[in-house]
Every structure is written in structure tokens, then in C-alpha cells.
Motif scaffolding. Structure first.
Motif, short mmCIF file in Angstrom:
data_model
loop_
_atom_site.label_atom_id
_atom_site.label_comp_id
_atom_site.label_asym_id
_atom_site.label_seq_id
_atom_site.Cartn_x
_atom_site.Cartn_y
_atom_site.Cartn_z
N ILE A 65 -10.62 -2.69 5.32
CA ILE A 65 -9.20 -2.70 4.95
C ILE A 65 -8.75 -4.13 4.66
O ILE A 65 -8.12 -4.41 3.64
N ILE A 66 -9.08 -5.05 5.55
CA ILE A 66 -8.69 -6.46 5.38
C ILE A 66 -9.30 -7.04 4.11
O ILE A 66 -8.60 -7.66 3.30
N LEU A 67 -10.60 -6.83 3.93
CA LEU A 67 -11.27 -7.36 2.75
C LEU A 67 -10.67 -6.81 1.46
O LEU A 67 -10.44 -7.55 0.50
N LYS A 68 -10.38 -5.52 1.44
CA LYS A 68 -9.82 -4.89 0.24
C LYS A 68 -8.43 -5.45 -0.07
O LYS A 68 -8.12 -5.76 -1.23
N LEU A 69 -7.60 -5.59 0.93
CA LEU A 69 -6.26 -6.14 0.71
C LEU A 69 -6.31 -7.56 0.18
O LEU A 69 -5.57 -7.93 -0.73
N LEU A 70 -7.20 -8.37 0.75
CA LEU A 70 -7.32 -9.76 0.29
C LEU A 70 -7.94 -9.82 -1.11
O LEU A 70 -7.60 -10.70 -1.90
N ASP A 71 -8.82 -8.89 -1.41
CA ASP A 71 -9.41 -8.82 -2.75
C ASP A 71 -8.34 -8.53 -3.79
O ASP A 71 -8.32 -9.12 -4.87
N GLU A 72 -7.43 -7.65 -3.46
CA GLU A 72 -6.35 -7.27 -4.39
C GLU A 72 -5.20 -8.27 -4.39
O GLU A 72 -4.61 -8.54 -5.42
N GLY A 73 -4.87 -8.80 -3.22
CA GLY A 73 -3.65 -9.60 -3.09
C GLY A 73 -3.84 -11.10 -3.09
O GLY A 73 -2.86 -11.83 -2.95
N GLY A 74 -5.08 -11.57 -3.19
CA GLY A 74 -5.28 -13.01 -3.09
C GLY A 74 -5.12 -13.44 -1.65
O GLY A 74 -5.61 -12.79 -0.75
N LYS A 75 -4.40 -14.52 -1.43
CA LYS A 75 -4.24 -14.99 -0.05
C LYS A 75 -3.05 -14.29 0.60
O LYS A 75 -2.03 -14.02 -0.04
N MET A 76 -3.23 -13.98 1.89
CA MET A 76 -2.20 -13.30 2.67
C MET A 76 -2.22 -13.86 4.09
O MET A 76 -3.25 -14.32 4.56
N TYR A 77 -1.09 -13.77 4.77
CA TYR A 77 -1.05 -14.13 6.19
C TYR A 77 -1.04 -12.86 7.02
O TYR A 77 -0.83 -11.75 6.50
N GLY A 78 -1.34 -13.01 8.31
CA GLY A 78 -1.55 -11.86 9.17
C GLY A 78 -0.45 -10.82 9.14
O GLY A 78 -0.71 -9.63 8.95
N TYR A 79 0.79 -11.22 9.38
CA TYR A 79 1.89 -10.27 9.42
C TYR A 79 2.02 -9.55 8.08
O TYR A 79 2.30 -8.36 8.03
N GLU A 80 1.79 -10.27 7.01
CA GLU A 80 1.86 -9.69 5.67
C GLU A 80 0.82 -8.57 5.52
O GLU A 80 1.10 -7.52 4.93
N ILE A 81 -0.37 -8.76 6.08
CA ILE A 81 -1.41 -7.74 6.04
C ILE A 81 -0.96 -6.49 6.79
O ILE A 81 -1.08 -5.38 6.28
N THR A 82 -0.41 -6.68 7.99
CA THR A 82 0.03 -5.52 8.78
C THR A 82 1.12 -4.74 8.05
O THR A 82 1.11 -3.51 8.05
#
Length: 112
Positions: free
Chosen positions: A14-31
């Protein structure tokens, strides 16, 4: 989601996929992104997220950038080249797992 334990094995993917799509993200943004995408069905806690992020970083999958935002330091996570390759691998593993589980729970239904 009735059983949040099911997602724990998929948290890295889940984390890898979100970062792959969204570029850089911070923790709260991921949640929050997970909560929005799943319409509140899946909630990732900080207690699960940050150890997973730290392990991915230690394994060379993520780079970390620290930026000052509103007088506070914020850690942004982004994929390394190794992390991008791992994302593709993890997504394929998950798709294969879903197909196998689908065969077990509903043999008449096929994703092919």
C-alpha cells in the motif's frame, strides 16, 4: 473493513503504491489518502505506518527529505529506484495472491 488484520500483510505494498503514484508524501498524508480511497474502510495507524516506513527506508526502498512547513520539520518519503522496482514486484505478488484467494472462495468466478 471487518478484519483490519488482513491489510497488515499488505501495508508495505500500500505504501509503495501510494508513493509510486503520488511522488513524495509525509506520514499523515499517507494515512489520510488511504482513508479517502477506501471511504473510511481502512485506517492505517501511526503505530503501524511509521515502523513500516522506517523499515522501507532502512532497506533502501525510500529516501527521506526533511522540509520546514509552518515552522515545523516534516519528513517526506519518496521511492528510490530500488523502491520503484520493488513496487512492481509487490503489486504483482498481491494480484497473484488475490487471484488464488478468489479461486478458493469462489471457484466459479475468474479475474482472467
Amino acid at each position: 473493513m471487518a478484519n483490519n488484520k488482513l491489510y497488515k500483510g499488505s501495508l508495505t505494498t500500500i505504501i509503495l503504491k501510494l508513493l509510486d503514484e503520488g511522488g513524495k508524501m509525509y506520514g499523515y498524508e499517507i494515512t489520510q489518502k488511504v482513508k479517502v480511497i477506501t471511504k473510511g474502510e481502512l485506517k492505517i495507524t501511526e503505530g503501524a505506518l511509521y515502523p513500516a516506513l522506517h523499515k522501507l527506508e532502512a532497506d533502501g526502498m525510500l529516501d527521506v527529505e526533511v522540509e520546514k512547513v509552518d515552522n515545523r520539520l516534516r519528513k517526506y518519503y519518496k521511492l528510490t529506484e530500488k523502491g520503484s522496482k520493488e513496487t512492481n514486484s509487490k503489486l504483482q505478488e498481491l494480484q497473484d495472491y488475490i487471484k488464488t484467494m478468489q479461486l478458493l472462495v469462489n471457484p466459479k468466478f475468474s479475474l482472467d
